[in-house]
Design an enzyme around this catalytic site. Structure first.
Site, PDB file in Angstrom:
ATOM      1  N   ALA A  65       0.893  -1.212   0.000  1.00  0.00           N
ATOM      2  CA  ALA A  65       0.137  -0.065  -0.014  1.00  0.00           C
ATOM      3  C   ALA A  65       0.839   1.242   0.236  1.00  0.00           C
ATOM      4  O   ALA A  65       2.198   1.175   0.295  1.00  0.00           O
ATOM      5  CB  ALA A  65      -0.955   0.014   1.271  1.00  0.00           C
ATOM      6  N   GLY A 110       0.548  -4.666   1.009  1.00  0.00           N
ATOM      7  CA  GLY A 110      -0.669  -4.822   0.257  1.00  0.00           C
ATOM      8  C   GLY A 110      -0.595  -5.730  -1.018  1.00  0.00           C
ATOM      9  O   GLY A 110      -1.427  -6.458  -1.650  1.00  0.00           O
ATOM     10  N   GLU A 113      -0.602  -9.100   0.130  1.00  0.00           N
ATOM     11  CA  GLU A 113      -2.252  -9.604   0.283  1.00  0.00           C
ATOM     12  C   GLU A 113      -3.225  -9.710  -0.814  1.00  0.00           C
ATOM     13  O   GLU A 113      -4.004 -10.337  -0.874  1.00  0.00           O
ATOM     14  CB  GLU A 113      -2.570  -8.262   1.505  1.00  0.00           C
ATOM     15  N   GLU A 133       4.948  -4.803   7.044  1.00  0.00           N
ATOM     16  CA  GLU A 133       4.508  -3.688   8.059  1.00  0.00           C
ATOM     17  C   GLU A 133       5.139  -3.499   9.292  1.00  0.00           C
ATOM     18  O   GLU A 133       5.148  -2.433   9.746  1.00  0.00           O
ATOM     19  CB  GLU A 133       2.899  -4.020   8.085  1.00  0.00           C
TER      20      GLU A 133
HETATM   21  N1  COA Z   1       4.478   3.218  -0.914  1.00  0.00           N
HETATM   22  C1  COA Z   1       4.923   4.185  -1.546  1.00  0.00           C
HETATM   23  N2  COA Z   1       6.232   4.258  -2.264  1.00  0.00           N
HETATM   24  C2  COA Z   1       6.633   3.504  -2.461  1.00  0.00           C
HETATM   25  C3  COA Z   1       6.493   2.071  -1.760  1.00  0.00           C
HETATM   26  C4  COA Z   1       5.449   1.921  -1.267  1.00  0.00           C
HETATM   27  N3  COA Z   1       4.886   0.920  -0.490  1.00  0.00           N
HETATM   28  N4  COA Z   1       7.460   1.263  -2.330  1.00  0.00           N
HETATM   29  C5  COA Z   1       8.152   1.882  -3.238  1.00  0.00           C
HETATM   30  N5  COA Z   1       7.785   3.051  -3.126  1.00  0.00           N
HETATM   31  C6  COA Z   1       8.757   4.047  -3.958  1.00  0.00           C
HETATM   32  C7  COA Z   1       9.775   4.569  -3.249  1.00  0.00           C
HETATM   33  O1  COA Z   1       9.598   5.570  -2.323  1.00  0.00           O
HETATM   34  C8  COA Z   1      10.595   5.114  -4.220  1.00  0.00           C
HETATM   35  O2  COA Z   1      10.025   6.544  -4.584  1.00  0.00           O
HETATM   36  P1  COA Z   1      11.079   7.807  -5.041  1.00  0.00           P
HETATM   37  O3  COA Z   1      11.719   7.232  -6.176  1.00  0.00           O
HETATM   38  O4  COA Z   1      10.110   8.973  -5.286  1.00  0.00           O
HETATM   39  O5  COA Z   1      11.891   7.868  -3.914  1.00  0.00           O
HETATM   40  C9  COA Z   1      10.225   4.041  -5.558  1.00  0.00           C
HETATM   41  O6  COA Z   1       8.990   3.611  -5.108  1.00  0.00           O
HETATM   42  C10 COA Z   1      11.396   3.337  -5.763  1.00  0.00           C
HETATM   43  O7  COA Z   1      11.578   2.554  -4.628  1.00  0.00           O
HETATM   44  P2  COA Z   1      13.001   2.400  -4.095  1.00  0.00           P
HETATM   45  O8  COA Z   1      12.794   2.253  -2.485  1.00  0.00           O
HETATM   46  O9  COA Z   1      13.957   3.488  -4.356  1.00  0.00           O
HETATM   47  O10 COA Z   1      13.403   1.128  -4.585  1.00  0.00           O
HETATM   48  P3  COA Z   1      14.786   0.050  -3.973  1.00  0.00           P
HETATM   49  O11 COA Z   1      14.854  -0.738  -5.120  1.00  0.00           O
HETATM   50  O12 COA Z   1      15.692   0.765  -3.611  1.00  0.00           O
HETATM   51  O13 COA Z   1      14.044  -0.816  -2.749  1.00  0.00           O
HETATM   52  C11 COA Z   1      12.010  -2.005  -1.856  1.00  0.00           C
HETATM   53  C12 COA Z   1      12.634  -1.722  -3.302  1.00  0.00           C
HETATM   54  C13 COA Z   1      10.546  -2.780  -2.207  1.00  0.00           C
HETATM   55  C14 COA Z   1      12.725  -2.850  -1.119  1.00  0.00           C
HETATM   56  C15 COA Z   1      11.536  -0.735  -0.996  1.00  0.00           C
HETATM   57  O14 COA Z   1      10.906   0.135  -1.868  1.00  0.00           O
HETATM   58  C16 COA Z   1      10.629  -0.911   0.134  1.00  0.00           C
HETATM   59  O15 COA Z   1      11.008  -1.398   1.085  1.00  0.00           O
HETATM   60  N6  COA Z   1       9.446  -0.513  -0.311  1.00  0.00           N
HETATM   61  C17 COA Z   1       8.198  -0.259   0.868  1.00  0.00           C
HETATM   62  C18 COA Z   1       7.923  -1.830   1.147  1.00  0.00           C
HETATM   63  C19 COA Z   1       7.093  -1.941   2.201  1.00  0.00           C
HETATM   64  O16 COA Z   1       6.996  -1.712   3.292  1.00  0.00           O
HETATM   65  N7  COA Z   1       5.602  -2.427   1.818  1.00  0.00           N
HETATM   66  C20 COA Z   1       4.488  -2.384   2.975  1.00  0.00           C
HETATM   67  C21 COA Z   1       3.914  -1.087   2.825  1.00  0.00           C
HETATM   68  S1  COA Z   1       2.323  -1.473   4.095  1.00  0.00           S
END
Ligand code: COA
Length: 259
Positions: A65, A110, A113, A133
């Site tokens: 999400a 999400g 999920e 989360e």
């Molecule tokens: N919500 C909002 N934005 C998200 C996102 C999320 N769940 N997951 C990734 N993004 C965005 C990042 O903020 C970034 O945006 P920006 O370029 O404007 O800064 C973009 O997507 C790319 O992500 P980034 O983190 O730079 O890529 P990465 O390859 O370094 O890492 C992940 C990939 C998936 C490991 C990392 O993005 C992450 O941990 N995301 C969140 C996962 C999470 O906690 N999900 C549960 C949410 S309830």
């Protein structure tokens, strides 16, 4: 027509691609709203026998999400946020035709999920699954605690949700989270073949099978067996049942009319 979803129809199957690649396809409210409209529409479309959902790009199915939206929630707004997502995932789970998740990269929060709400899941070799989360100080709110524990087992669900650890496609296969793992460049073709196989069957038989199997999460075995009797007997009233059984006896391929 949709800002965050792409739709392609191929051989009686619908491909939905969540398309926010700059945010790794994170599910914002607008995407959830669009999914509600699209899934309801596809449910009513008799030409569609199976639905595949995947993420755009090569890196991510859905990275969760939208954390920027979650950051602004309070206790009251978080309730409607969670209920809204759960409602859409229940629409998917209760659809009259199967929804297959083709997980092509990160399926986190999400995204995991959403995959869990689908009827079954395939993954590419680079897919990664997790419920991170806990690292944000929260817990899954789109059904993760409920569906993960039911699909795999409470031990693995507790471990994944309490640690927030991310697992790879082979581990997901080992614990029963996905049915098969394919090379990344084959994933969509392989899932498309399975979807078109299902779409060629009798739609009413498909829909009854989904209802019967879903009931196993809701009712005791005795009631489930009675439910199966009623669905089985109703299926014998369809033209498709006469066609399927006659075709077998006449040594020909059945042509189902979904009646
Ligand atoms: N919500 C909002 N934005 C998200 C996102 C999320 N769940 N997951 C990734 N993004 C965005 C990042 O903020 C970034 O945006 P920006 O370029 O404007 O800064 C973009 O997507 C790319 O992500 P980034 O983190 O730079 O890529 P990465 O390859 O370094 O890492 C992940 C990939 C998936 C490991 C990392 O993005 C992450 O941990 N995301 C969140 C996962 C999470 O906690 N999900 C549960 C949410 S309830």
């Amino acid at each position: 027509m949709y800002n965050n979803l792409l739709l392609e129809i191929k051989n009686n199957s619908a491909f939905i691609m969540v398309n926010r690649p700059d945010k790794l396809n994170a599910l914002n409210s607008e995407t959830i709203d669009e999914m509600k409209v699209l899934f309801n529409k596809l449910d009513k479309d008799d030409k569609i026998g199976c639905i595949i959902i995947t993420g755009s790009g090569e890196k991510s199915f859905i990275a969760g999400a939208d954390i920027a939206e979650i950051n602004k929630l309070d206790v009251i707004s978080a309730k409607s946020f969670s209920e809204k997502g759960q409602l859409v995932f229940q629409i998917i789970e209760n659809l009259s035709k199967p929804v297959i998740a083709a997980v092509n990269g990160y399926a986190l929060g999400g995204g995991c999920e959403l995959a869990l709400a689908c009827h079954f899941r395939y993954a590419s070799e680079n897919a990664k699954f997790g419920q991170p989360e806990i690292n944000l100080g929260i817990l899954p709110g789109y059904g993760g605690t409920q569906r993960l524990a039911r699909l795999i087992n409470t031990g693995y669900a507790n471990e994944m949700i309490l640690t927030g650890n991310i697992i790879d496609a082979n581990e997901a296969l080992r614990i029963g989270l996905v049915n098969k793992v394919f090379p990344q460049n084959e994933l969509l073709l392989r899932v498309e073949a399975i979807a078109s196989q299902i779409a060629s069957k009798s739609a009413s038989a498909v829909s009854s099978i989904l209802k019967a199997i879903k009931s196993t999460n809701e009712i005791p075995l005795k009631a489930g067996l009675e439910y199966e009797v009623s669905l089985f007997s109703l299926s014998l009233g369809t033209e498709d049942a006469k066609e399927g059984t006659s075709a077998f006896l006449e040594k020909r391929k059945p042509v189902f009319k979904n009646k």
